[in-house]
Design a protein around this motif. Structure first.
Motif, PDB file in Angstrom:
ATOM      1  N   SER A 159      12.836  28.610  -1.628  1.00 27.08           N
ATOM      2  CA  SER A 159      11.471  28.714  -1.914  1.00 27.08           C
ATOM      3  C   SER A 159      10.988  28.389  -3.348  1.00 27.08           C
ATOM      4  O   SER A 159      11.743  29.154  -4.254  1.00 27.08           O
ATOM      5  N   GLY A 172      12.949  26.537   1.132  1.00 16.63           N
ATOM      6  CA  GLY A 172      11.730  26.149   0.840  1.00 16.63           C
ATOM      7  C   GLY A 172      11.523  24.762   1.679  1.00 16.63           C
ATOM      8  O   GLY A 172      11.004  24.424   2.820  1.00 16.63           O
ATOM      9  N   GLU A 173      12.055  23.737   1.054  1.00 18.62           N
ATOM     10  CA  GLU A 173      12.375  22.376   1.643  1.00 18.62           C
ATOM     11  C   GLU A 173      13.487  22.118   2.600  1.00 18.62           C
ATOM     12  O   GLU A 173      14.697  22.683   2.206  1.00 18.62           O
ATOM     13  N   GLN A 189       7.995  22.262   5.504  1.00 20.75           N
ATOM     14  CA  GLN A 189       8.410  23.537   4.590  1.00 20.75           C
ATOM     15  C   GLN A 189       8.969  24.684   5.414  1.00 20.75           C
ATOM     16  O   GLN A 189       8.459  24.957   6.544  1.00 20.75           O
ATOM     17  N   ASN A 192       5.893  28.860   5.281  1.00 19.53           N
ATOM     18  CA  ASN A 192       4.787  28.504   5.716  1.00 19.53           C
ATOM     19  C   ASN A 192       3.981  29.767   5.843  1.00 19.53           C
ATOM     20  O   ASN A 192       3.968  30.781   6.775  1.00 19.53           O
TER      21      ASN A 192
END
Length: 463
Positions: A159, A172-173, A189, A192
């Motif tokens: 993140s 994160g991604e 992502q 959220n």
């Protein structure tokens, strides 16, 4: 493909005796992620980044006159992808000719931390690890691999919110990266924190033949850290594939689902499915197996106006047959794999040692799961008809080893996975013997929180 040779410990160096702080465990230096562009193309498809000296000096390689049929024979004798890539890299003519040959799939690759790759070789060991060039969009210092499907890898980054303690250890991604074409697909992502009342929905499903309920939500708030990710089909297949991920973070266990076109992950939670999981798509259903309790659940997936939904959850297996007890005080570890249109259950039995580093595998059992009965039936099997099974943190896969002359079959390759980095060996279905394998992690690494670990993932090239 037994790797119990003198070289078996050289692919992975032992982990350092002193552990850095947690932030250092999550990050890697940019130098560590240097892709080494001068060799990266040769590992996979033979597309050298430089023109060969012969082609530069005389305009064409002196090897270009080799008959294509002879080149095909040579390639068929090379089960290792790195060897095939070396052949293709000789000149553009060999590279073009190689594309016209229908070859059996190359031996699996092992994706290591920092996106290094090692290939099984015809000499039954792992070749030296090599870094490969990854697309700049995902060439982050701290990206880690958590799954694969055909030539696709699933990569995770932490993140970006490093200030908020609650989100600091979250992912994160999430991206899908084709290791050969370098195509990138970005998924929503994994953290959220923006609530949208107009699109939020919740559904509660009773677990059939079980206890409790499963909460199924879409467009909800969530923070997750993926441990393993499985795809129902290749993104190249043209079908509307489903991505399923298991998250175990800060005592919260979630099952996350996504399909192209969705703007966020759909989340499943239930007390009965808490803990590390194996996931498999089989005959139109998603099967979820608890790794250390032998609980198997079947999720029915149906299309709706949002893409798909879970319509039913059934607990379909809770125990081994009565004649297969494990040692009193011992432990088990369970995996699933789809092999020749059958769903197989792989069970490792351990002694009763409370210290994980001192545990020993007592035996390995493999069962064919009969999904037509309730509860599911189990029939023990003792061979894979010459095939091999590869077990890792990114899921389990089967490989038709019999297509290559001289490659031993009926083996199971275990590499470090969640919670058990010491559990690494090759098991023979033919005689029940267990042999050393190349992957070695030091016992001190067991003390690192799991969200900071980066385990090997098997990758299956198509040619």
């Amino acid at each position: 493909m037994d790797s119990g040779t003198e070289n078996s410990g050289k692919v992975f160096d032992a982990m350092p005796g002193e552990l850095p702080n947690q932030e250092m465990r999550r990050s890697r230096s940019s130098k560590a992620m240097d892709s080494g562009a001068d060799i990266s193309g040769e590992v996979f498809d033979g597309k050298s980044c430089k023109v060969s000296r012969l082609e530069f000096d005389v305009g064409v390689s002196l090897w270009a006159g080799l008959q294509p049929d002879i080149l095909g024979v040579v390639l068929r004798l090379l089960p290792c992808l790195a060897d095939r890539a070396s052949v293709r890299s000789v000149c553009r003519h060999w590279r073009a000719s190689a594309r016209n040959h229908d070859l059996p799939p190359a031996l699996p690759l092992l994706v290591l931390p920092e996106f290094k790759f090692s290939s099984l070789s015809a000499k039954r060991d792992l070749m030296p690890a090599r870094r490969v060039l990854v697309p700049k969009e995902v060439a982050a210092d701290d990206i880690r691999c958590v799954g694969s499907f055909d030539g696709w890898l699933v990569g995770m980054t932490p993140s970006k919110n490093r200030v908020d303690e609650y989100e600091r250890s979250a992912d994160g991604e999430c991206v899908l990266v084709n290791a050969f074409s370098h195509k990138v697909i970005r998924l929503p992502q994994v953290c959220n924190m923006h609530y949208n009342f107009s699109t939020f929905s919740r559904k509660t499903l009773r677990i059939v033949n079980g206890f409790g309920e499963v909460d199924y939500t879409s467009n909800d708030l969530y923070t997750m850290s993926f441990r393993n990710v499985v795809l129902s089909a290749s993104p190249d297949s043209g079908s509307k594939y489903i991505v399923a991920a298991s998250s175990d973070r800060m005592g919260s266990s979630k099952l996350a689902l996504w399909q192209p076109g969705m703007v966020s992950w759909h989340i499943c939670t239930a007390i009965d499915i808490d803990g590390p999981k194996d996931i498999a798509f089989y005959q139109g259903k998603m099967y979820v197996l608890l790794r250390f309790k032998l609980r198997l659940f079947a999720f029915n997936l149906e299309e709706d106006d949002r893409g798909f939904m879970i319509s039913r959850v059934e607990r379909c297996l809770t125990a081994l047959p009565d004649d297969h007890p494990f040692e009193e005080g011992g432990a088990i570890s369970c995996n699933m794999v789809v092999w020749r249109e059958e769903l197989l259950l792989i069970v490792r039995h351990y002694n009763g040692s409370s210290y994980r580093a001192m545990r020993q595998v007592l035996k390995v059992e493999v069962f064919a799961v009969d999904i037509s009965t309730s509860p599911c039936g189990l029939a023990e099997i003792h061979n894979f008809n010459g095939d091999c099974i590869f077990v890792g943190s990114g899921g389990c896969k089967s490989f038709p080893a019999g297509l290559h002359d001289g490659v031993e079959g009926d083996l199971i390759y275990f590499v470090p996975d969640d919670w058990k980095p010491y559990d690494t060996f090759v098991y023979s279905m033919r005689d029940g013997r267990m042999r050393p394998f190349a992957v070695k992690l030091s016992a001190c690494y067991l003390d690192v929180p799991e969200e900071y670990l980066d385990f090997p993932v098997w990758l299956f090239p198509s040619g």
